[in-house]
Design a protein around this motif. Structure first.
Motif, mmCIF file in Angstrom:
data_model
loop_
_atom_site.group_PDB
_atom_site.id
_atom_site.type_symbol
_atom_site.label_atom_id
_atom_site.label_comp_id
_atom_site.label_asym_id
_atom_site.label_seq_id
_atom_site.Cartn_x
_atom_site.Cartn_y
_atom_site.Cartn_z
ATOM 1 N N ASP A 37 0.832 -1.216 0.000
ATOM 2 C CA ASP A 37 0.000 0.000 0.000
ATOM 3 C C ASP A 37 0.862 1.260 0.000
ATOM 4 N N VAL A 39 1.408 5.090 0.496
ATOM 5 C CA VAL A 39 0.703 6.021 1.368
ATOM 6 C C VAL A 39 1.155 7.474 1.221
ATOM 7 N N PHE A 40 2.263 7.695 0.541
ATOM 8 C CA PHE A 40 2.757 9.068 0.459
ATOM 9 C C PHE A 40 3.737 9.175 -0.706
ATOM 10 N N GLU A 60 6.537 6.411 -0.677
ATOM 11 C CA GLU A 60 6.548 5.717 0.616
ATOM 12 C C GLU A 60 5.391 4.735 0.710
ATOM 13 N N VAL A 62 3.816 1.662 3.467
ATOM 14 C CA VAL A 62 3.669 1.691 4.915
ATOM 15 C C VAL A 62 5.013 1.465 5.609
ATOM 16 N N LYS A 63 5.778 0.512 5.091
ATOM 17 C CA LYS A 63 7.022 0.158 5.773
ATOM 18 C C LYS A 63 8.297 0.706 5.136
ATOM 19 N N VAL B 32 -1.938 -3.916 3.795
ATOM 20 C CA VAL B 32 -1.833 -3.503 5.194
ATOM 21 C C VAL B 32 -2.978 -2.582 5.625
ATOM 22 N N ASN B 33 -3.389 -1.658 4.763
ATOM 23 C CA ASN B 33 -4.472 -0.745 5.166
ATOM 24 C C ASN B 33 -5.778 -1.489 5.379
ATOM 25 N N ASP B 228 2.119 -4.155 13.141
ATOM 26 C CA ASP B 228 2.970 -3.033 13.509
ATOM 27 C C ASP B 228 2.203 -1.706 13.492
ATOM 28 N N ARG B 292 2.661 17.424 6.333
ATOM 29 C CA ARG B 292 2.660 16.109 5.689
ATOM 30 C C ARG B 292 4.033 15.444 5.748
ATOM 31 N N GLY B 293 4.032 14.176 6.052
ATOM 32 C CA GLY B 293 5.283 13.427 6.133
ATOM 33 C C GLY B 293 5.114 12.228 7.037
ATOM 34 N N ILE B 294 6.050 11.300 6.928
ATOM 35 C CA ILE B 294 5.987 10.085 7.750
ATOM 36 C C ILE B 294 7.282 9.954 8.540
ATOM 37 N N ARG B 296 10.138 8.061 10.491
ATOM 38 C CA ARG B 296 10.650 6.694 10.361
ATOM 39 C C ARG B 296 11.747 6.450 11.380
ATOM 40 N N TYR B 299 15.098 8.613 12.145
ATOM 41 C CA TYR B 299 15.036 10.020 11.743
ATOM 42 C C TYR B 299 15.303 10.892 12.978
ATOM 43 N N THR B 316 5.061 5.418 11.047
ATOM 44 C CA THR B 316 4.295 4.887 9.923
ATOM 45 C C THR B 316 3.238 5.906 9.510
ATOM 46 N N MET B 317 2.557 5.622 8.429
ATOM 47 C CA MET B 317 1.340 6.348 8.100
ATOM 48 C C MET B 317 0.230 5.625 8.848
ATOM 49 N N ILE B 345 13.274 14.972 7.773
ATOM 50 C CA ILE B 345 12.948 14.012 6.721
ATOM 51 C C ILE B 345 13.650 14.448 5.432
ATOM 52 N N ARG B 346 14.649 13.711 5.009
ATOM 53 C CA ARG B 346 15.359 14.008 3.764
ATOM 54 C C ARG B 346 15.745 15.491 3.641
ATOM 55 N N LYS B 348 14.796 18.032 5.165
ATOM 56 C CA LYS B 348 13.780 19.047 5.448
ATOM 57 C C LYS B 348 13.354 18.890 6.898
#
Lengths: 126, 362
Positions: A37, A39-40, A60, A62-63, B32-33, B228, B292-294, B296, B299, B316-317, B345-346, B348
């Motif tokens: 999936d 997600v971004f 991105e 999920v993992k 997963v979703n 997870d 916006r961002g995830i 990890r 980080y 995670t998202m 994040i990268r 930023k």
């Protein structure tokens, strides 16, 4: 697994659909399946001139986080506007509505270095 | 690579299989979703047979467990379970675990799959109490049935009244014709439900019966990826990410399972008591993205002035909230809920906030 015959492919599992001097770029059905999936998607290179192999964004799941690479040298002229709200379009329709960027091709000769559908299929099978 | 007793089911269901802690495990089935939301809204089933099970029994069992775990085992009556952790003698954590008081003078420890060997060595080394210990990890299977409909589904398969099995309690009995199943009202999802332990020869019958019983509730198999994301929404620690040999239980917010009562002596008690008095330098906090961002694992966490104030340990998202969430250690001065922080994040800095657990507030 779908591998449309009219596209060119890279070893990084991206595709390019050439239309005159412009081209659409996305990731393959195989790639979206491996990622799971999505997600971004972050692409902030609109208007930039990028070399073949340069990173134009990140995708991105999920993992995982993966870089997106330019299959050929070009200028990024459009980012798929639907992906911000619906990154899962890349999962649902990787060769269609899930396209990532539109570019202006600088050197059409570079396209000859890419894989055709048969060669890409062989890469997946190897 | 090891497989669980249920591998043929996973293959038939066309799961994406990956190696985890030496086992070939299902990462995801339908995605997963979808799996995550199935557990939040209905009911899902996890094969978590890779988890480790140790039996501890005999006259010395209680004193032994009091010594090696932080929670107060003397308060655990038969039929009850408690979350706990094993300190490592250096102020860190060997593993986190669940301790079941199975019957008089007999306990079951459930430990992380990745730590089975390390834990087994550790507890053998510290068993100066003549407790009888057995590593039953390869003999036992574990199936988690989680979600608002989970107890209703399992109830169809047993005479034991599950409504009476309260959180962190368990019963032992027949489920779907399989004898001696431990039905434990525990889980790693925050969605409610039970975890079932049985010997390997009963696992397939149990798995098949659960899916049959749950068909009308939309029951689905759930992989490790959704396990997870579900635990992360609740802010439950994952060993190896959020806690490890270098993090203290107090830094990790596990003070509630660290009992400094007079009658209990345990490894690192003095150290941790001193740490509690002096206050910890860093704390594990919940993170919710504002921009916006995830976030990890690994980080950096930054303050307004771009100074590094901590590190993300999990992220995670969030499928329930549709935004980036995570956990991480920050300097204690930044640990108050509502504190504005930034995630690197990268190259930023992306704005986030410290939030209370659970991160997903149903």
């Amino acid at each position: 697994m779908k591998i449309p015959a009219n596209l060119k492919y890279t070893k990084d599992h991206e595709w390019i659909r050439v239309d005159g001097e412009e081209a659409l770029i996305g990731i393959t059905d195989y790639a979206q399946g491996e990622l799971g999936d999505i997600v971004f998607i972050e692409i902030e290179t609109e208007g930039e001139d990028l070399e073949k192999g340069e990173v134009f964004g990140t995708i991105e799941a999920v993992k995982t986080v993966s870089d997106l690479f330019m299959p050929v040298t070009g200028k990024v002229i459009e980012i798929n506007p639907e992906l911000e709200d619906a990154p899962d379009l890349v999962n649902k329709d990787p060769f269609g509505k899930g396209w990532l960027i539109k570019i202006n091709i600088v050197d059409a000769g570079e396209l000859d270095d890419l894989l055709d559908a048969d060669s890409y299929n062989k890469l997946l099978e190897s | 690579m090891k497989t669980t007793q249920l591998i043929s089911f996973h293959e038939k269901l066309r799961a994406k299989l990956v190696e985890f802690a030496g086992y070939k495990m299902p990462l995801e089935y339908t995605g997963v979703n979808d799996e995550h939301l199935t557990v939040r809204k209905k009911v899902g089933v996890f094969d978590v047979s890779h988890m480790g099970e140790f039996w501890v029994s005999g006259e010395g069992a209680l004193d032994f467990l009091q010594k090696i775990t932080t929670n107060d085992v003397s308060r655990l009556v038969p039929g009850k379970a408690q979350y706990s952790c094993m300190p490592n003698g250096l102020g860190g954590i060997v593993d986190d675990l669940i301790v079941y008081h199975y019957e008089d003078k007999k306990y079951l420890l459930v430990v992380n799959a990745a730590n089975i060997e390390k834990d087994w060595k550790w507890i053998n080394r510290h068993n100066t109490f003549n407790a009888v210990i057995e590593n039953a990890s390869d003999k036992m299977s574990m199936v988690a049935v989680q979600g608002p409909e989970a107890k209703n589904v399992v109830q169809k398969l047993t005479k034991i009244n599950l409504a009476a099995v309260k959180s962190f309690s368990f019963e032992t009995g027949k489920v779907a014709g399989v004898d001696h199943v431990i039905i434990s009202a525990t889980g790693y999802t925050g969605a409610g439900g039970v975890e079932l332990y049985c010997y390997n020869d009963g696992a397939e019958a149990l798995w098949a019966a659960i899916f049959e019983a749950g068909a009308d509730k939309g029951i689905k198999p759930i992989g490790l990826a959704a396990r997870d994301t579900l635990r992360l929404e609740m802010g439950y620690c994952l060993y190896g990410n959020d806690i490890d040999d270098t993090t203290s239980p107090l830094e990790a917010g596990l003070g509630w399972i660290t009992k400094f009562t007079e009658h209990k002596n345990f490894i690192d008690k003095e150290f941790l008591e001193r740490q509690k008095e002096q206050g910890v330098q860093r704390k594990l906090v919940g993170i919710e993205m504002i921009e916006r961002g995830i976030p990890r694992h690994h980080y950096s966490i930054l303050n307004q002035q771009d100074k590094v104030i901590g590190q993300v340990t999990s992220g995670t998202m969030s499928p329930s909230m549709n935004k980036g969430i995570g956990m991480g250690y920050v300097k204690t001065t930044y640990a108050a809920p509502g504190t504005e922080i930034y995630i690197g994040i990268r190259n930023k800095k992306v704005k986030a906030a410290v939030v209370t657990f659970p991160i997903y507030k149903d």
